[in-house]
Motif scaffolding. Structure first.
Motif, PDB file in Angstrom:
ATOM      1  N   UNK A 160      13.335 -18.291  14.923  1.00 16.23           N
ATOM      2  CA  UNK A 160      12.704 -16.973  14.857  1.00 16.23           C
ATOM      3  C   UNK A 160      11.230 -17.104  15.219  1.00 16.23           C
ATOM      4  N   UNK A 161      10.663 -16.026  15.731  1.00 19.00           N
ATOM      5  CA  UNK A 161       9.248 -16.037  16.071  1.00 19.00           C
ATOM      6  C   UNK A 161       8.437 -15.392  14.967  1.00 19.00           C
ATOM      7  N   UNK A 162       9.126 -14.615  14.178  1.00 18.69           N
ATOM      8  CA  UNK A 162       8.426 -13.787  13.215  1.00 18.69           C
ATOM      9  C   UNK A 162       9.340 -13.590  12.001  1.00 18.69           C
ATOM     10  N   UNK A 163       8.725 -13.420  10.864  1.00 18.11           N
ATOM     11  CA  UNK A 163       9.531 -13.250   9.648  1.00 18.11           C
ATOM     12  C   UNK A 163      10.410 -12.002   9.697  1.00 18.11           C
ATOM     13  N   UNK A 171       1.458 -15.211   5.712  1.00 23.34           N
ATOM     14  CA  UNK A 171       2.752 -14.819   5.164  1.00 23.34           C
ATOM     15  C   UNK A 171       3.667 -16.042   5.143  1.00 23.34           C
ATOM     16  N   UNK A 172       4.345 -16.243   4.038  1.00 19.37           N
ATOM     17  CA  UNK A 172       5.331 -17.316   3.938  1.00 19.37           C
ATOM     18  C   UNK A 172       6.545 -16.782   3.191  1.00 19.37           C
ATOM     19  N   UNK A 215      12.857 -25.138  11.376  1.00 19.20           N
ATOM     20  CA  UNK A 215      13.587 -26.415  11.335  1.00 19.20           C
ATOM     21  C   UNK A 215      14.933 -26.200  10.653  1.00 19.20           C
ATOM     22  N   UNK A 216      14.919 -25.502   9.541  1.00 18.97           N
ATOM     23  CA  UNK A 216      16.161 -25.248   8.804  1.00 18.97           C
ATOM     24  C   UNK A 216      17.135 -24.422   9.640  1.00 18.97           C
ATOM     25  N   UNK A 268       6.795 -22.193   4.925  1.00 23.11           N
ATOM     26  CA  UNK A 268       6.147 -21.560   6.083  1.00 23.11           C
ATOM     27  C   UNK A 268       7.106 -21.481   7.277  1.00 23.11           C
ATOM     28  N   UNK A 269       6.682 -20.734   8.291  1.00 20.96           N
ATOM     29  CA  UNK A 269       7.547 -20.451   9.435  1.00 20.96           C
ATOM     30  C   UNK A 269       8.079 -21.714  10.132  1.00 20.96           C
TER      31      UNK A 269
END
Lengths: 162, 208
Positions: free
Chosen positions: B102-105, B65-66, B92-93, B86-87
């Motif tokens: 965040x750890x997850x989307x 997932x991206x 970084x942003x 990607x995560x």
């Protein structure tokens, strides 16, 4: 249960099995995955189509399109002993990946794929017994010919079994 | 020479496209650098012509997932531009801009999502502006759109858009690095064939 080994169907691709192996195609966005099964001869096929209608002249990639993809697959299934009257279909995909505002063709590709798949199945006399189409999430579709069960995995959603 | 298929591009034309990729990603890197507050460099820009399934492998498989930001290009050129995030890149942003990670989307709330759209949008529009200035073209961009889903399905958007013309996907893009770390963000431009011809003609490589 499937025999353990999975047969992977790529984009604009079709694969067929009479060995009961599980068929799987990944990340259907606006594309549609079509599972076809003739239980009598235990012949199953899965198609991953990308576009609704084949309007290209001289193109060889029949499986890219709903119309030529389904027809060619049915022809190949019949050549291996399947009968259209017994073949059933399950369909997944046709999502709209980006909620683009005011853009024409792009947002509709998924919907047009679904409509084209319906139309071709109907014209060929194939029974559509279950489907999970539309929406806005990608789907990974797997199909177990032994049980006729189709499983749909999506990100952030529970699996759907058709 | 007018091409009908991406595979017909000759080496001069490929070099020209690579140059566009270089200028476009260079400008995008500068914009990204301003937003992140650290120097951002680009690695070798690349032009790729890939069969659909090859493209899916190239991006790293269909299922991961991206986040993808998509913009439609109109005006004198038609195409799709995607920023695939990607995560790691997202974190970084978010750390730099909002001091969160965040750890997850699923943890992406409205504010985080709009930060990602903005970063994608700025990178895409600086890329396109640089290109349209270079080629003296009038280009319009649609409002950017974000989706978080399997990257294979995100990549099939430009494929399906031009799938009626070709069995191949063309991407012009590049990768970024910041403080020696790779920034795993892909910027992908997929023009249609007619626009590609127009672009090359505008840049004076038609006699190539």
């Amino acid at each position: 249960m499937a025999n353990g080994s999975k047969i992977v169907i790529g984009i604009a691709d079709m694969k067929m099995t009479n060995q009961g192996s599980e068929l799987i195609t990944y990340a259907l966005g606006s594309c549609c995955g079509i599972c076809l099964l003739d239980p009598n001869v235990r012949l199953a096929a899965m198609i991953h189509i990308m576009l609704p209608l084949n309007m290209e002249a001289g193109r060889t990639n029949t499986m890219k399109y709903a119309d030529t993809g389904i027809r060619e697959t049915l022809k190949q299934m019949e050549a291996r002993g399947a009968r259209k009257a017994r073949i059933t279909a399950k369909v997944a995909g046709g999502a709209k990946m980006f909620a683009v505002s005011g853009s024409g063709a792009l947002g509709n590709i998924g919907q047009r794929n679904i409509e084209s798949v319906h139309k071709v199945l109907k014209a060929e006399g194939i029974r559509l017994i279950a489907e999970d189409v539309g929406g806005s999430v990608a789907r990974t579709l797997s199909f177990d010919p032994a049980t006729g069960k189709a499983t749909i995995k999506s990100y952030g959603k529970q699996d759907i079994i058709l | 020479m007018t091409i009908k298929n991406y595979q017909e591009l000759n080496s001069l034309e490929m070099d020209t496209l690579r140059e566009i990729g270089s200028i476009g990603t260079g400008n995008a890197a500068t914009a990204l650098s301003g937003m992140l507050g650290c120097p951002v460099h680009i690695t070798m820009p690349e032009v790729r012509i890939m069969e659909f399934n090859e493209a899916i492998e190239w991006i790293g498989g269909p299922e991961p997932v991206t986040a993808g930001v998509l913009v439609h290009i109109g005006g004198q050129m038609n195409g799709i531009m995607l920023s695939v995030q990607p995560l790691e890149f997202i974190n970084i942003i978010l750390e730099r801009m909002l001091s969160v990670s965040i750890k997850d989307y699923s943890q992406l709330a409205e504010l985080e999502r709009s930060a990602l759209v903005e970063v994608g949008n700025i990178m895409i529009s600086t890329f396109i502006n640089a290109m349209s200035n270079l080629a003296d073209m009038k280009v319009e961009l649609t409002v950017p759109c974000l989706t978080v889903d399997m990257q294979g399905a995100i990549l099939t958007v430009p494929m399906a858009e031009y799938g009626g013309q070709s069995d191949y996907l063309m991407t012009i893009g590049g990768n970024f690095s910041c403080d020696g770390h790779e920034l795993p963000c892909r910027l992908i431009l997929s023009p249609d064939i007619r626009s590609l011809n127009f672009l090359l003609r505008k840049l004076g490589v038609e006699d190539g």
